[in-house]
Design an enzyme around this catalytic site. Structure first.
Site, mmCIF file in Angstrom:
data_model
loop_
_atom_site.group_PDB
_atom_site.id
_atom_site.type_symbol
_atom_site.label_atom_id
_atom_site.label_comp_id
_atom_site.label_asym_id
_atom_site.label_seq_id
_atom_site.Cartn_x
_atom_site.Cartn_y
_atom_site.Cartn_z
ATOM 1 N N HIS A 100 53.909 49.967 31.933
ATOM 2 C CA HIS A 100 54.005 51.418 32.019
ATOM 3 C C HIS A 100 52.630 52.022 32.065
ATOM 4 O O HIS A 100 52.300 52.808 32.891
ATOM 5 C CB HIS A 100 54.675 51.980 30.762
ATOM 6 C CG HIS A 100 56.054 51.500 30.561
ATOM 7 N ND1 HIS A 100 57.076 51.849 31.400
ATOM 8 C CD2 HIS A 100 56.601 50.704 29.624
ATOM 9 C CE1 HIS A 100 58.196 51.302 30.995
ATOM 10 N NE2 HIS A 100 57.930 50.584 29.903
ATOM 11 N N THR A 101 51.840 51.581 31.125
ATOM 12 C CA THR A 101 50.690 52.353 30.739
ATOM 13 C C THR A 101 49.706 52.555 31.845
ATOM 14 O O THR A 101 49.373 51.630 32.568
ATOM 15 C CB THR A 101 50.011 51.718 29.547
ATOM 16 O OG1 THR A 101 51.014 51.442 28.627
ATOM 17 C CG2 THR A 101 49.004 52.642 28.978
ATOM 18 N N GLN A 102 49.264 53.771 31.906
ATOM 19 C CA GLN A 102 48.447 54.229 33.002
ATOM 20 C C GLN A 102 47.099 54.597 32.442
ATOM 21 O O GLN A 102 46.713 54.178 31.384
ATOM 22 C CB GLN A 102 49.104 55.473 33.583
ATOM 23 C CG GLN A 102 50.373 55.898 32.872
ATOM 24 C CD GLN A 102 50.258 57.254 32.208
ATOM 25 O OE1 GLN A 102 49.591 58.140 32.706
ATOM 26 N NE2 GLN A 102 50.896 57.415 31.084
ATOM 27 N N MET B 285 55.220 52.715 24.427
ATOM 28 C CA MET B 285 53.935 52.297 25.014
ATOM 29 C C MET B 285 53.776 52.869 26.423
ATOM 30 O O MET B 285 53.199 52.255 27.298
ATOM 31 C CB MET B 285 53.817 50.768 25.034
ATOM 32 C CG MET B 285 53.647 50.153 23.668
ATOM 33 S SD MET B 285 52.118 50.635 22.862
ATOM 34 C CE MET B 285 50.944 49.509 23.637
#
Lengths: 268, 241
Positions: free
Chosen positions: A34-36, A139
């Site tokens: 997910h994390t950007q 997250m």
């Protein structure tokens, strides 16, 4: 020609061969991540309580790294009739939050079945803090720092912060990003003790915020001199929202810059 | 008919793109709980920090959670607030479901262990303390690690300045390394309960000293005092530098 509507507008098998479904169903070799990182970003939001209200401001710039990408981003969102939400950080997440807030507003005010219970700043802040904390738990955070300004149910000024981690706090003077370093000391100089916001007039607050924005424009390379300023006041049993867009940082003086040398350019 | 090769398949990266989102932060602050014979206190400073910034000078973190129990969770502020929220809502349901039965402190303590251990693999990053009175009316303090290991104690310091305050408490509350005068270090000073006045003096000394030596501690001290008559809140200013 194949007359099946399912095939209309699709590449013909005669020319391109059968569609390889492995492409659509391709499994990634790595887990979904997910994390950007923030892409287009907005810089500081500033806010200050005063005697009978709150002042909040943010500039209109959207940066793409160090590139000035947009200069027409509105980062102060009006929620309901007496709340302003100021957002810094990722602009796409800002736009998502904006949609959530408009949804919330519709649910609370259009489909209002609880006899005129008003959507006020503490409720908006509680809602946002849950959204932010839950996205952190997944997250997959919304990359923003948010300041909610408005009034409590008893109509005293309300000012509270929440960020991508779900950390929340309130204070008489709040600022996100670079403003936390440059503006908060200037705002606190006006009111050292939290309870003393009642000694600050609207005019003093307006001046303090405008001065802070000027300092930020001098020193924060990701800021602009075009900004939006909202001042909420409670007077004569009525809340007034003075929401002004396209303001410019006034009284700029760049004389201090003439004698500057260094910063990677030619030395002495 | 064969499929024409596309290059889409190659867009599946085999190497993860490096990025790191750190879901935790340290918001500083420190807390302290002491149990007396017929009272217990829970104290915390009111500063909240991030890095070298003081984000707020007054953000209380010790709460009355009902049935004469006070609670605090110090460390990562978002987790602390979430843990206390969870406890409060569970408490509400306990009252609904059990005909308003009083929640004893040891039941509250065991329940909090489950709240914490339930997130064993994504822990609440906090040192948790609760204080109240046990079934005999004696002061009780329970302390936890982030994943729910807990014990009942006479006193415990938690948070940023725990390591500064705890040795002071060992000496002043449990009389560690204190001996009877003239016994040449052979007879330990006997344990006794401290009065509320003595405890409040210790708490204030602990926090003024921690404020001197720890940058994340200061601004204000809020103490919640639990007695059989209820919970009293007192506030003392601390240095704001």
């Amino acid at each position: 020609m194949n007359h099946d509507p399912f095939y209309w507008g699709r590449p013909s098998d005669e020319t391109y061969g059968h569609y390889n479904h492995a492409i659509a169903n391709a499994k990634s070799q790595i887990p979904t991540s997910h994390t950007q990182q923030p892409i287009i970003t907005g810089t500081s939001v500033l806010a200050l309580k005063f005697k009978n209200g709150v002042a909040i401001a943010a500039d209109n710039m959207g940066s793409y790294g160090s590139l000035l990408r947009f200069n027409n981003i509105e980062r102060l969102i009006r929620v309901g009739t007496e709340t302003i939400v100021g957002i810094s950080g990722d602009i796409s997440d800002l736009q998502y939050i904006e949609r959530l807030l408009h949804q919330l507003q519709t649910e609370e005010e259009v489909y209002d079945s609880d006899g005129g219970h008003n959507l006020r700043a503490p409720h908006v802040h509680e809602y946002l803090s849950r959204v932010m904390y839950n996205r952190r738990l997944k997250m997959d955070p919304l990359w923003n720092a948010i300041i909610v300004a408005g009034f409590s149910d008893d109509r005293t000024p309300f000012l509270r912060y929440v960020d991508l981690l779900g950390v929340t706090y309130g204070s008489l003077a709040l600022a996100t990003g670079f403003g936390a370093h440059l503006a908060v000391p200037l705002l606190r100089k006006l009111v050292p003790y939290d309870a003393d916001y009642e000694k600050v007039s609207e005019e003093q607050a307006r001046v303090a915020i405008a001065d802070s924005l000027r300092v930020l424009y001098y020193r924060d390379a990701r800021s602009s001199d075009k900004y939006t300023f909202a001042v909420l006041t409670f007077e004569n049993d009525k809340i007034n929202v003075d929401y002004k867009q396209d303001l410019k940082v006034e009284n700029q003086s760049w004389r201090f810059a003439e004698n500057l040398i260094g910063y990677g350019s030619k030395q002495q | 008919m064969t499929t024409i090769a596309s290059e889409y398949g190659n867009e599946n990266n085999s190497v993860p793109i490096e990025h790191r989102f750190n879901p935790y932060s340290d918001n500083g602050g420190t807390v302290l709980g002491i149990a007396g014979e017929d009272f217990a206190i829970l104290a915390g400073d009111t500063r909240i920090v991030s890095g070298y910034n003081i984000d707020s000078r007054y953000e209380p973190k010790v709460f009355d959670v009902g049935d004469n129990i006070v609670m605090t969770a110090n460390g990562f502020a978002a987790d602390g607030a979430a843990l206390i929220d969870r406890f409060k809502s569970a408490f509400k349901w306990y009252k609904f479901d059990n005909n308003n039965k009083k929640l004893t402190i040891q039941s509250a303590a065991r329940y909090i262990q489950h709240l914490l251990y339930g997130k064993r693999f994504f822990p609440f990053y906090v040192s948790t303390l609760i204080a109240g009175l046990d079934e005999e009316g004696k002061g009780a303090v329970y302390s936890y690690d982030p994943v729910g290991s807990y014990e009942r104690e006479q006193c415990r310091a938690g948070g940023a300045a725990a390591s500064l305050i705890m040795p002071f408490l060992d000496n002043q509350v449990n009389f560690k390394n204190q001996f009877e005068p003239g016994s040449d270090g052979r007879v330990k000073k006997p344990l006794r309960y401290l009065s509320l006045e003595e405890v409040l003096a210790l708490v204030r000394d602990a926090f003024t000293s921690a404020t001197e030596r720890h940058i994340q501690v200061g601004d204000g001290l809020e103490v919640l005092i639990v007695t059989k008559d209820g919970i009293k809140k007192v506030y003392y200013p601390l240095k704001r530098d």
